[in-house]
Write a protein that holds these residues in place. Structure first.
Motif, mmCIF file in Angstrom:
data_model
loop_
_atom_site.group_PDB
_atom_site.id
_atom_site.type_symbol
_atom_site.label_atom_id
_atom_site.label_comp_id
_atom_site.label_asym_id
_atom_site.label_seq_id
_atom_site.Cartn_x
_atom_site.Cartn_y
_atom_site.Cartn_z
ATOM 1 N N ASN A 1 0.744 -1.680 -0.137
ATOM 2 C CA ASN A 1 0.265 -0.152 0.093
ATOM 3 C C ASN A 1 0.545 1.304 -0.297
ATOM 4 O OD1 ASN A 1 -2.288 -1.201 0.213
ATOM 5 N ND2 ASN A 1 -2.234 -1.641 2.298
ATOM 6 N N GLU A 2 2.323 1.679 0.572
ATOM 7 C CA GLU A 2 2.904 2.235 0.536
ATOM 8 C C GLU A 2 4.178 2.213 -0.552
ATOM 9 O OE1 GLU A 2 3.911 2.421 4.209
ATOM 10 O OE2 GLU A 2 1.908 2.646 5.581
ATOM 11 N N PHE A 3 4.258 2.199 -1.303
ATOM 12 C CA PHE A 3 4.403 2.200 -2.238
ATOM 13 C C PHE A 3 5.795 2.402 -2.757
ATOM 14 C CE2 PHE A 3 6.434 1.073 -6.563
ATOM 15 C CZ PHE A 3 7.263 -0.094 -6.890
ATOM 16 N N TRP A 4 6.005 3.881 -3.157
ATOM 17 C CA TRP A 4 7.018 5.033 -2.837
ATOM 18 C C TRP A 4 7.761 5.028 -1.357
ATOM 19 C CZ3 TRP A 4 10.058 6.136 -6.654
ATOM 20 C CH2 TRP A 4 10.312 7.125 -6.693
ATOM 21 N N ALA A 5 7.214 4.789 -0.318
ATOM 22 C CA ALA A 5 7.612 5.422 1.337
ATOM 23 C C ALA A 5 8.243 4.296 1.568
ATOM 24 C CB ALA A 5 6.610 4.927 2.251
ATOM 25 N N THR A 6 8.062 3.115 0.982
ATOM 26 C CA THR A 6 9.124 1.278 0.677
ATOM 27 C C THR A 6 9.955 1.391 -0.078
ATOM 28 O OG1 THR A 6 7.685 0.460 0.036
ATOM 29 C CG2 THR A 6 7.243 0.398 2.339
ATOM 30 N N ALA A 7 10.147 2.393 -0.818
ATOM 31 C CA ALA A 7 11.206 1.918 -1.898
ATOM 32 C C ALA A 7 12.375 2.008 -1.513
ATOM 33 C CB ALA A 7 10.596 2.462 -3.160
ATOM 34 N N SER A 8 13.743 2.181 -1.559
ATOM 35 C CA SER A 8 14.942 2.091 -1.946
ATOM 36 C C SER A 8 15.458 3.069 -2.567
ATOM 37 C CB SER A 8 15.783 0.374 -1.385
ATOM 38 O OG SER A 8 16.128 0.385 -3.274
ATOM 39 N N THR A 9 16.133 3.838 -1.882
ATOM 40 C CA THR A 9 16.984 4.608 -2.560
ATOM 41 C C THR A 9 17.933 4.379 -3.798
ATOM 42 O OG1 THR A 9 17.978 5.684 0.056
ATOM 43 C CG2 THR A 9 18.403 6.826 -2.317
ATOM 44 N N ALA A 10 17.883 3.537 -4.092
ATOM 45 C CA ALA A 10 18.611 3.095 -5.022
ATOM 46 C C ALA A 10 17.549 2.175 -5.758
ATOM 47 C CB ALA A 10 19.085 2.049 -5.693
ATOM 48 N N TYR A 11 16.072 2.443 -6.487
ATOM 49 C CA TYR A 11 15.244 2.188 -6.922
ATOM 50 C C TYR A 11 14.912 3.748 -6.698
ATOM 51 C CZ TYR A 11 10.476 2.038 -8.440
ATOM 52 O OH TYR A 11 9.468 2.123 -9.009
ATOM 53 N N LYS A 12 14.752 4.845 -6.594
ATOM 54 C CA LYS A 12 14.081 6.199 -6.604
ATOM 55 C C LYS A 12 15.073 6.297 -7.625
ATOM 56 C CE LYS A 12 11.661 6.465 -2.232
ATOM 57 N NZ LYS A 12 12.035 7.085 -1.238
ATOM 58 N N THR A 13 16.320 6.656 -7.597
ATOM 59 C CA THR A 13 17.925 7.133 -8.349
ATOM 60 C C THR A 13 17.035 6.387 -9.664
ATOM 61 O OG1 THR A 13 19.404 7.204 -6.601
ATOM 62 C CG2 THR A 13 19.983 7.504 -8.672
ATOM 63 N N LEU A 14 17.110 5.386 -9.772
ATOM 64 C CA LEU A 14 17.322 4.307 -11.416
ATOM 65 C C LEU A 14 15.849 5.744 -11.887
ATOM 66 C CD1 LEU A 14 17.646 1.240 -10.327
ATOM 67 C CD2 LEU A 14 19.022 2.539 -12.183
#
Length: 74
Positions: A3-16
């Motif tokens: 339910n909290e997809f972006w909040a639980t995403a890692s920094t590596a994923y967000k950077t990509l």
């Protein structure tokens, strides 16, 4: 967790994800500039930039999929 997809995403994923979006945006801008100025080499280069952005996007999906699988196993 899902339910909290972006909040639980890692920094590596967000950077990509942001790198992929940035490269795709730059590629689109280069395409517009290259086609309006009739610069064929710039228009062709923009396709490689967009392609690199798409590859980064796929890598990001793989990274996130592995993280979700690890989280579901716990």
């Amino acid at each position: 967790m899902l339910n909290e997809f972006w909040a639980t995403a890692s920094t590596a994923y967000k950077t990509l994800v942001f790198s992929a979006m940035g490269l795709i945006a730059v590629g689109i801008i280069l395409t517009i500039i290259g086609n309006t100025s009739h610069n064929q080499s710039l228009a062709l280069t923009s396709l490689f930039v967009i392609g690199l952005g798409l590859v980064l996007h796929v890598v990001g999906m793989v990274v996130r999929g592995q993280q979700v699988r690890k989280g579901l196993k716990k």
